[in-house]
Design a protein around this motif. Structure first.
Motif, PDB file in Angstrom:
ATOM      1  N   THR A 219      15.454   3.913  -9.739  1.00 64.45           N
ATOM      2  CA  THR A 219      14.455   3.754  -8.677  1.00 64.45           C
ATOM      3  C   THR A 219      14.533   4.903  -7.676  1.00 64.45           C
ATOM      4  O   THR A 219      13.504   5.463  -7.267  1.00 64.45           O
ATOM      5  CB  THR A 219      14.672   2.412  -7.954  1.00 64.45           C
ATOM      6  N   GLN A 220      15.745   5.264  -7.274  1.00 61.37           N
ATOM      7  CA  GLN A 220      15.924   6.369  -6.334  1.00 61.37           C
ATOM      8  C   GLN A 220      15.484   7.697  -6.954  1.00 61.37           C
ATOM      9  O   GLN A 220      14.894   8.547  -6.278  1.00 61.37           O
ATOM     10  CB  GLN A 220      17.393   6.451  -5.902  1.00 61.37           C
ATOM     11  N   ALA A 221      15.783   7.885  -8.219  1.00 61.15           N
ATOM     12  CA  ALA A 221      15.382   9.114  -8.903  1.00 61.15           C
ATOM     13  C   ALA A 221      13.860   9.212  -8.998  1.00 61.15           C
ATOM     14  O   ALA A 221      13.277  10.288  -8.808  1.00 61.15           O
ATOM     15  CB  ALA A 221      16.000   9.157 -10.301  1.00 61.15           C
ATOM     16  N   LYS A 222      13.215   8.085  -9.269  1.00 57.56           N
ATOM     17  CA  LYS A 222      11.750   8.069  -9.346  1.00 57.56           C
ATOM     18  C   LYS A 222      11.129   8.452  -8.016  1.00 57.56           C
ATOM     19  O   LYS A 222      10.120   9.178  -7.957  1.00 57.56           O
ATOM     20  CB  LYS A 222      11.285   6.680  -9.765  1.00 57.56           C
ATOM     21  N   ALA A 223      11.744   7.991  -6.935  1.00 55.62           N
ATOM     22  CA  ALA A 223      11.225   8.309  -5.605  1.00 55.62           C
ATOM     23  C   ALA A 223      11.423   9.778  -5.256  1.00 55.62           C
ATOM     24  O   ALA A 223      10.664  10.341  -4.448  1.00 55.62           O
ATOM     25  CB  ALA A 223      11.906   7.429  -4.558  1.00 55.62           C
ATOM     26  N   ALA A 224      12.419  10.417  -5.852  1.00 53.47           N
ATOM     27  CA  ALA A 224      12.720  11.824  -5.541  1.00 53.47           C
ATOM     28  C   ALA A 224      11.693  12.771  -6.146  1.00 53.47           C
ATOM     29  O   ALA A 224      11.120  13.615  -5.455  1.00 53.47           O
ATOM     30  CB  ALA A 224      14.125  12.178  -6.012  1.00 53.47           C
ATOM     31  N   SER A 225      11.475  12.670  -7.459  1.00 54.41           N
ATOM     32  CA  SER A 225      10.503  13.537  -8.131  1.00 54.41           C
ATOM     33  C   SER A 225      10.350  13.082  -9.570  1.00 54.41           C
ATOM     34  O   SER A 225      11.183  12.328 -10.096  1.00 54.41           O
ATOM     35  CB  SER A 225      10.955  15.009  -8.109  1.00 54.41           C
ATOM     36  N   SER A 226       9.312  13.569 -10.233  1.00 57.96           N
ATOM     37  CA  SER A 226       9.103  13.196 -11.638  1.00 57.96           C
ATOM     38  C   SER A 226      10.193  13.776 -12.528  1.00 57.96           C
ATOM     39  O   SER A 226      10.599  13.159 -13.513  1.00 57.96           O
ATOM     40  CB  SER A 226       7.729  13.673 -12.119  1.00 57.96           C
TER      41      SER A 226
END
Length: 391
Positions: A219-226
């Motif tokens: 979830t955190q990675a998705k919020a950071a960038s594609s």
């Protein structure tokens, strides 16, 4: 283009030295095979040992092997197999010319200083390539890489001599056994010797991540960038080490209707849709495929520094990204991307995969997977206890 007389003599000498050794080869035989007059040989090289020096100076064998070793250093992260392949090729080269090897060993004391120096230069050249490889791949040791590469050459020649001169020596069970032991020692790996007096230390506990932490990282990675989302997805859906990820190119990725796989080193790895009980897309539409479809650059790497600087990510870059994703974790605030592989392996075992099949996919041996088997049993026992409590 026709060879010059000098080139023909060098080639003829090399062939004869390989076939029957230096001592048994005469200048007349060399001249006859080269199709020139013996006087031409003397005019170009002085004598047989002058020709031997030219052969040693021109011999490309170990230089070619060394360059191949450095190419593999870039292409694969499997340092044990890479060095084992190189050592095996060196042995094959030595074993194909037993007469020449015996001559170099048995007659070296009779060679002129120039020949001995030329032989030393060829060995030093091969050693330098191996030293460069060891500096790139092996952990810090008490010996310098140059020393270890010298030991490698000495041990390979020693193997050939022992195998050529004795039977039933019992020093190793097979050629494969010798190479595995040799490479293991050079790379500082732990070798398992049969001994009643030695007890193996207990394996370190597996540091896998629970499913809620896995989903929170994604979830955190998705919020950071594609790209971050695709990177986290690949680490956790395929169980890769950061070192494996940075070496993968876009051409090694395959997404089809019935499978989603990645070619990693010498093995094919599936990229799962299900992670920790939750589905992340389909074979053809998931965080990784979406990231790749959005790319406008021509960089061959699967993951890049930035759109305007499409250089491949490093292991340190991945570690920093993972640290950013894991900041919000309560139980594992200091998590590391190396935990992705244990997490994936334990999940595969929990879902019923055999140790043999997991070994093929993960690149870990059955012995290395035993701690993961124990961890999978522990998780299965906890799940069973939870289910019993609900009855």
């Amino acid at each position: 283009m026709a060879k010059s007389s000098r080139e023909s003599l060098i080639q003829a000498a090399l062939e004869l030295f390989l076939e029957q050794g230096v001592h048994q080869t005469t200048t007349r035989q060399i001249a006859d095979r080269a199709g020139v007059n013996e006087v031409t040989l003397f005019r170009n090289f002085g004598n047989k040992y002058g020709l031997l020096q030219a052969v040693l100076n021109a011999a490309p064998t170990f230089r070619d092997l060394g360059e191949g070793l450095m190419e593999q250093t870039i292409a694969t992260s499997d340092r044990h197999q890479t060095l084992k392949t190189y050592a095996g090729e060196c042995l094959a080269a030595l074993e194909q010319a037993p007469a020449f090897v015996r001559s170099l060993i048995g007659e070296a004391g009779q060679f002129p200083d120039e020949n001995r120096q030329a032989l030393g230069h060829r060995l030093q050249e091969a050693s330098q390539y191996v030293a460069r490889y060891l500096e790139h791949t092996m952990p810090a040791r008490n010996f310098a890489a140059g020393q270890l590469s010298g030991y490698l050459g000495a041990l390979l020649v020693g193997y050939v001599v022992i195998e050529a001169t004795s039977d039933d020596h019992g020093l190793w069970t097979s050629r494969e056994n010798f190479l595995d032991g040799l490479v293991g020692l050079l790379l500082g790996e732990t070798l398992a010797f049969e001994s009643d007096a030695v007890t193996d230390p207990p394996p370190e506990p597996v540091q896998d991540l629970p499913a809620p932490c896995v989903h929170q990282i994604l979830t955190q990675a998705k919020a950071a960038s594609s790209q971050d989302y695709a990177l986290a997805y690949l680490l956790l859906a395929a169980g890769l080490d950061p070192a494996e990820v940075v070496s993968v190119t876009r051409s090694q990725h395959l997404s089809a209707k019935t499978q989603h796989t990645l070619q990693v080193s010498d093995r094919q790895v599936p990229i799962n849709q299900w992670i920790g009980g939750k589905r992340y897309g389909t074979y053809t539409s998931n965080p990784l495929t979406k990231w790749l479809k959005s790319r406008k650059d021509e960089s061959p790497w699967l993951f890049i520094q930035a759109d305007d600087d499409p250089v491949g990510l490093s292991v340190e870059d991945i570690a920093q990204k993972w640290a950013d994703w894991a900041q919000a974790l309560t139980l594992f605030p200091h998590s590391h991307p190396r935990q992705a592989k244990p997490t994936w392996c334990v999940e595969m075992l929990t879902r019923g995969m055999s140790v043999e099949n997991l070994s093929l996919l993960s690149g870990l041996s059955s012995a290395q997977l035993q701690p993961y088997v124990q961890r999978a049993r522990e998780k299965a026992a906890l799940e069973e206890a939870r289910q019993l409590d609900q009855k």
